[in-house]
Motif scaffolding. Sequence first.
Motif, PDB file in Angstrom:
ATOM      1  N   UNK A   1      10.841  59.464  59.364  1.00 56.93           N
ATOM      2  CA  UNK A   1      11.069  60.861  59.772  1.00 56.93           C
ATOM      3  C   UNK A   1      11.670  61.704  58.657  1.00 56.93           C
ATOM      4  N   UNK A   2      12.425  61.088  57.769  1.00 53.93           N
ATOM      5  CA  UNK A   2      13.116  61.845  56.719  1.00 53.93           C
ATOM      6  C   UNK A   2      12.508  61.663  55.333  1.00 53.93           C
ATOM      7  N   UNK A   3      11.683  60.638  55.167  1.00 53.82           N
ATOM      8  CA  UNK A   3      11.142  60.352  53.841  1.00 53.82           C
ATOM      9  C   UNK A   3      12.142  59.674  52.929  1.00 53.82           C
ATOM     10  N   UNK A   4      13.191  59.093  53.527  1.00 53.23           N
ATOM     11  CA  UNK A   4      14.221  58.396  52.762  1.00 53.23           C
ATOM     12  C   UNK A   4      14.024  56.896  52.941  1.00 53.23           C
ATOM     13  N   UNK A   5      14.044  56.160  51.846  1.00 60.80           N
ATOM     14  CA  UNK A   5      13.848  54.724  51.869  1.00 60.80           C
ATOM     15  C   UNK A   5      14.926  54.025  52.705  1.00 60.80           C
ATOM     16  N   UNK A   6      14.551  52.946  53.366  1.00 54.45           N
ATOM     17  CA  UNK A   6      15.471  52.184  54.219  1.00 54.45           C
ATOM     18  C   UNK A   6      16.704  51.738  53.432  1.00 54.45           C
ATOM     19  N   UNK A   7      16.484  51.232  52.233  1.00 56.04           N
ATOM     20  CA  UNK A   7      17.623  50.769  51.420  1.00 56.04           C
ATOM     21  C   UNK A   7      18.551  51.926  51.054  1.00 56.04           C
ATOM     22  N   UNK A   8      17.994  53.089  50.838  1.00 59.76           N
ATOM     23  CA  UNK A   8      18.804  54.269  50.526  1.00 59.76           C
ATOM     24  C   UNK A   8      19.640  54.658  51.742  1.00 59.76           C
ATOM     25  N   UNK A   9      19.059  54.575  52.917  1.00 58.49           N
ATOM     26  CA  UNK A   9      19.804  54.866  54.142  1.00 58.49           C
ATOM     27  C   UNK A   9      20.983  53.911  54.265  1.00 58.49           C
ATOM     28  N   UNK A  10      20.753  52.643  54.034  1.00 57.02           N
ATOM     29  CA  UNK A  10      21.844  51.647  54.098  1.00 57.02           C
ATOM     30  C   UNK A  10      22.914  51.948  53.047  1.00 57.02           C
ATOM     31  N   UNK A  11      22.466  52.352  51.864  1.00 52.94           N
ATOM     32  CA  UNK A  11      23.411  52.707  50.801  1.00 52.94           C
ATOM     33  C   UNK A  11      24.269  53.891  51.229  1.00 52.94           C
ATOM     34  N   UNK A  12      23.651  54.922  51.795  1.00 52.21           N
ATOM     35  CA  UNK A  12      24.404  56.083  52.254  1.00 52.21           C
ATOM     36  C   UNK A  12      25.415  55.686  53.323  1.00 52.21           C
TER      37      UNK A  12
ATOM     38  N   UNK B   1      20.049  45.517  66.363  1.00 51.61           N
ATOM     39  CA  UNK B   1      19.408  46.549  65.563  1.00 51.61           C
ATOM     40  C   UNK B   1      20.239  47.824  65.588  1.00 51.61           C
ATOM     41  N   UNK B   2      20.211  48.527  64.455  1.00 53.58           N
ATOM     42  CA  UNK B   2      20.871  49.831  64.406  1.00 53.58           C
ATOM     43  C   UNK B   2      20.112  50.801  65.319  1.00 53.58           C
ATOM     44  N   UNK B   3      20.869  51.684  65.951  1.00 51.51           N
ATOM     45  CA  UNK B   3      20.266  52.674  66.843  1.00 51.51           C
ATOM     46  C   UNK B   3      20.701  54.059  66.379  1.00 51.51           C
ATOM     47  N   UNK B   4      19.835  54.705  65.625  1.00 54.47           N
ATOM     48  CA  UNK B   4      20.146  56.006  65.048  1.00 54.47           C
ATOM     49  C   UNK B   4      19.866  57.111  66.050  1.00 54.47           C
ATOM     50  N   UNK B   5      20.712  58.125  66.010  1.00 52.85           N
ATOM     51  CA  UNK B   5      20.601  59.257  66.931  1.00 52.85           C
ATOM     52  C   UNK B   5      20.131  60.496  66.164  1.00 52.85           C
ATOM     53  N   UNK B   6      19.940  61.570  66.904  1.00 51.33           N
ATOM     54  CA  UNK B   6      19.502  62.835  66.305  1.00 51.33           C
ATOM     55  C   UNK B   6      20.493  63.310  65.242  1.00 51.33           C
ATOM     56  N   UNK B   7      21.783  63.025  65.438  1.00 48.87           N
ATOM     57  CA  UNK B   7      22.799  63.433  64.460  1.00 48.87           C
ATOM     58  C   UNK B   7      22.566  62.753  63.105  1.00 48.87           C
ATOM     59  N   UNK B   8      22.124  61.498  63.151  1.00 50.72           N
ATOM     60  CA  UNK B   8      21.832  60.785  61.911  1.00 50.72           C
ATOM     61  C   UNK B   8      20.639  61.426  61.200  1.00 50.72           C
ATOM     62  N   UNK B   9      19.644  61.778  61.975  1.00 52.22           N
ATOM     63  CA  UNK B   9      18.453  62.430  61.420  1.00 52.22           C
ATOM     64  C   UNK B   9      18.837  63.751  60.741  1.00 52.22           C
ATOM     65  N   UNK B  10      19.641  64.545  61.413  1.00 46.37           N
ATOM     66  CA  UNK B  10      20.063  65.829  60.860  1.00 46.37           C
ATOM     67  C   UNK B  10      20.900  65.637  59.597  1.00 46.37           C
ATOM     68  N   UNK B  11      21.840  64.718  59.638  1.00 47.45           N
ATOM     69  CA  UNK B  11      22.723  64.480  58.497  1.00 47.45           C
ATOM     70  C   UNK B  11      21.933  63.924  57.310  1.00 47.45           C
ATOM     71  N   UNK B  12      21.036  63.003  57.581  1.00 51.27           N
ATOM     72  CA  UNK B  12      20.229  62.429  56.508  1.00 51.27           C
ATOM     73  C   UNK B  12      19.300  63.492  55.913  1.00 51.27           C
ATOM     74  N   UNK B  13      18.775  64.365  56.728  1.00 47.58           N
ATOM     75  CA  UNK B  13      17.945  65.458  56.227  1.00 47.58           C
ATOM     76  C   UNK B  13      18.764  66.395  55.348  1.00 47.58           C
TER      77      UNK B  13
ATOM     78  N   UNK C   1      19.285  64.587  52.065  1.00 44.84           N
ATOM     79  CA  UNK C   1      18.023  64.595  51.303  1.00 44.84           C
ATOM     80  C   UNK C   1      17.790  65.963  50.663  1.00 44.84           C
ATOM     81  N   UNK C   2      18.076  67.022  51.390  1.00 46.12           N
ATOM     82  CA  UNK C   2      17.894  68.365  50.838  1.00 46.12           C
ATOM     83  C   UNK C   2      18.832  68.581  49.656  1.00 46.12           C
ATOM     84  N   UNK C   3      20.065  68.182  49.799  1.00 42.42           N
ATOM     85  CA  UNK C   3      21.030  68.314  48.693  1.00 42.42           C
ATOM     86  C   UNK C   3      20.577  67.510  47.477  1.00 42.42           C
TER      87      UNK C   3
END
Length: 141
Positions: free
Chosen positions: A9-20, A36-48, A51-53
């Motif tokens: 959904x964000x275009x961010x690599x899985x390993x990068x997400x774990x790093x963040x 399993x990790x269960x990401x919410x809409x807040x994670x999507x918004x924050x990761x986006x 990524x923009x920054x």
Amino acid sequence: MQIKELARATGVDVETIRYYEKQGLLPEPARRDNGYRDYAAEHLERLSFIRHCRALDMPLADVSRLLGFVDAPLADCSDVDLLVDEQLARVRARLKSMRALEKQLLQLRARCSGKHEGHCGILDELVSAAHGEACACHAAP
């Protein structure tokens, strides 16, 4: 959503997400019964946001500071202006450096006569520079 869905959904690599997550930029997600990790809409918004920054080439330290302002919307955000001004200064310095590099490459390219028969002016210049001599693209030491 699972991490692979967040990544897609964000275009961010899985390993990068774990790093963040490890860096504290993303809060740790809830875990499902299966672990399993269960990401919410807040994670999507924050990761986006992150990524923009990063697309603006902001260092992670600055992204972290910006996230602090996002997390405290009533706080004085005058430092946000400073962060952007600092990033502009870094970009301008890089542009100046890139223009200088372009000039050097153009000077080097001008050494080519267009004939490629046994003698190459560009290679001669690069070999001279490798020997510590002055070349077309760099001033003498």
